[in-house]
Design a protein around this motif. Structure first.
Motif, short mmCIF file in Angstrom:
data_model
loop_
_atom_site.label_atom_id
_atom_site.label_comp_id
_atom_site.label_asym_id
_atom_site.label_seq_id
_atom_site.Cartn_x
_atom_site.Cartn_y
_atom_site.Cartn_z
N PRO A 98 0.84 -1.21 0.00
CA PRO A 98 0.00 0.00 0.00
C PRO A 98 0.87 1.25 0.00
O PRO A 98 1.88 1.31 0.70
N PRO A 99 0.50 2.26 -0.79
CA PRO A 99 1.31 3.49 -0.83
C PRO A 99 1.29 4.20 0.51
O PRO A 99 0.29 4.12 1.23
N PRO A 100 2.37 4.90 0.87
CA PRO A 100 2.38 5.65 2.13
C PRO A 100 1.39 6.80 2.06
O PRO A 100 1.06 7.28 0.98
N PRO A 101 0.90 7.27 3.22
CA PRO A 101 -0.03 8.41 3.21
C PRO A 101 0.62 9.63 2.58
O PRO A 101 1.82 9.84 2.70
N PRO A 102 -0.16 10.46 1.89
CA PRO A 102 0.40 11.65 1.23
C PRO A 102 1.07 12.58 2.25
O PRO A 102 0.46 12.91 3.27
N PRO A 103 2.31 13.00 1.99
CA PRO A 103 3.00 13.90 2.92
C PRO A 103 2.37 15.29 2.94
O PRO A 103 2.01 15.84 1.89
N THR A 104 2.24 15.85 4.12
CA THR A 104 1.57 17.15 4.29
C THR A 104 2.32 18.28 3.58
O THR A 104 1.71 19.14 2.94
N LEU A 105 3.66 18.29 3.72
CA LEU A 105 4.44 19.38 3.13
C LEU A 105 4.33 19.39 1.61
O LEU A 105 4.22 20.45 0.99
N THR A 106 4.36 18.21 0.99
CA THR A 106 4.21 18.14 -0.47
C THR A 106 2.84 18.66 -0.89
O THR A 106 2.71 19.40 -1.85
N PHE A 107 1.83 18.27 -0.13
CA PHE A 107 0.47 18.72 -0.43
C PHE A 107 0.35 20.23 -0.32
O PHE A 107 -0.26 20.89 -1.17
N LEU A 108 0.96 20.81 0.71
CA LEU A 108 0.92 22.26 0.89
C LEU A 108 1.68 22.98 -0.22
O LEU A 108 1.23 24.02 -0.72
N ALA A 109 2.82 22.43 -0.61
CA ALA A 109 3.61 23.05 -1.70
C ALA A 109 2.81 23.05 -3.00
O ALA A 109 2.78 24.06 -3.72
N LEU A 110 2.15 21.95 -3.30
CA LEU A 110 1.33 21.87 -4.51
C LEU A 110 0.14 22.83 -4.43
O LEU A 110 -0.25 23.43 -5.43
N SER A 111 -0.41 22.98 -3.24
CA SER A 111 -1.54 23.90 -3.06
C SER A 111 -1.11 25.34 -3.32
O SER A 111 -1.86 26.12 -3.92
N HIS A 112 0.09 25.70 -2.87
CA HIS A 112 0.60 27.05 -3.14
C HIS A 112 0.80 27.28 -4.64
O HIS A 112 0.51 28.37 -5.16
N LEU A 113 1.29 26.26 -5.33
CA LEU A 113 1.47 26.38 -6.78
C LEU A 113 0.12 26.48 -7.49
O LEU A 113 -0.02 27.22 -8.47
N LEU A 114 -0.86 25.74 -6.98
CA LEU A 114 -2.23 25.84 -7.52
C LEU A 114 -2.74 27.27 -7.39
O LEU A 114 -3.34 27.82 -8.33
N LEU A 115 -2.48 27.88 -6.25
CA LEU A 115 -2.91 29.25 -6.02
C LEU A 115 -2.31 30.20 -7.04
O LEU A 115 -2.98 31.11 -7.54
N GLN A 116 -1.05 29.98 -7.40
CA GLN A 116 -0.39 30.84 -8.38
C GLN A 116 -1.01 30.67 -9.77
O GLN A 116 -1.13 31.63 -10.53
N VAL A 117 -1.39 29.44 -10.10
CA VAL A 117 -2.05 29.20 -11.40
C VAL A 117 -3.40 29.91 -11.43
O VAL A 117 -3.76 30.55 -12.43
N LEU A 118 -4.15 29.82 -10.32
CA LEU A 118 -5.45 30.50 -10.26
C LEU A 118 -5.29 32.01 -10.35
O LEU A 118 -6.13 32.70 -10.94
#
Length: 286
Positions: A98-118
């Motif tokens: 089973p894959p490890p749970p998604p890391p919080t820091l990676t998720f936050l970094a991607l969310s910040h990049l999403l914000l820049q695209v928006l």
């Protein structure tokens, strides 16, 4: 006889004094010379090593600075690819554990990049952008309380489910859910942009992505806000120019969108599966 005896005594005392002067002084002189030599060698060795360490440190700092300068010219898409590449997404071949749970820091970094695209889409996404910002801040605030405990998203969900707060409007569980759905929307939009050969207007691509990702979970208030925002959509060419980083062209952008979709989809699938496991995947907005 007395004179001779005194003379011999004087000679003996002189010889003894001479012996005392020569012996310790020679030893002391030799010891001091050896110590001085050892100190000198230590200094030489220290003096030889320290500059090397400084040179190595300077070289490392220079490389880091050059790397940071290079990344400053990257598009948000390339930065997201870099972030996701650090996650073990190749674990799905054959019969993997089973894959490890998604890391919080990676998720936050991607969310910040999403914000820049928006942000590049402009005022059209103001409501969605504000929601994304608030969700990032809420999740980040909890993570910073105990980074070693909340290093992955599963720990955060377990905490709130145990406390009975996961379904509340201001919960971190809802923040994770809506940030994930916002990433679904963003990657759906980028894929349509990359695949579209009919050169549809950008508003059509945005609406198409919205209908399959966010619309099913929006209540009438959110849907009404979206309809108003659609009137402010920028044109296609302007959006593409904003997306393209330094030293890139449209062909490179399309290739990076394909890479991002390949890396991001399994990451988001893991989060959706985790939300379903906690029965939090069907929550809607007003």
């Amino acid at each position: 006889m007395v004179l001779e005896t005194e003379t011999r005594r004087d000679e003996s005392e002189a010889a003894a004094a001479s012996a005392m002067d020569d012996g310790p002084c020679r030893e002391g002189g030799g010891g001091d010379a050896t110590a001085a030599k050892a100190v000198g060698e230590t200094k030489d060795a220290s003096g030889g090593d320290e500059p090397k360490e400084e040179e190595e440190d300077d070289g490392g700092n220079r490389e880091e600075e050059e790397e940071e300068a290079k990344k400053r010219g990257w598009s948000e898409i390339r930065l997201a690819i870099e972030e996701l590449s650090a996650v073990d997404v190749e674990r799905r071949g054959g019969e993997p554990p089973p894959p490890p749970p998604p890391p919080t820091l990676t998720f936050l970094a991607l969310s910040h990049l999403l914000l820049q695209v928006l942000n590049k889409i402009g005022p059209t996404m103001a409501v969605l952008r504000l929601d994304v910002q608030r969700n990032i801040e809420r999740l980040q605030e909890l993570y910073l309380l105990d980074p070693s405990k909340y290093y992955n998203l599963e720990e955060i969900l377990e905490k709130e489910v145990h406390e009975g707060t996961a379904r509340k409007v201001d919960s971190c569980a809802r923040a994770v859910l809506w940030l994930t759905r916002s990433m679904d929307f963003t990657i759906a939009l980028l894929q349509r942009l990359e695949e579209d050969s009919d050169q549809k207007c950008f508003a059509q691509l945005v609406e198409s992505a919205y209908m399959v990702t966010l619309k099913p979970w929006h209540g009438w208030i959110s849907s009404a806000a979206y309809k108003i925002a659609m009137k402010l959509i920028p044109d296609r060419r302007m959006f593409i120019n904003l997306l393209v980083g330094n030293c890139q062209d449209c062909a490179a952008l399309k290739e990076e969108i394909r890479k991002l979709a390949k890396l991001l989809k399994p990451f988001l699938d893991d989060i959706h599966a985790m939300m379903a496991q906690f029965r939090l995947d069907k929550l809607k907005s007003t």
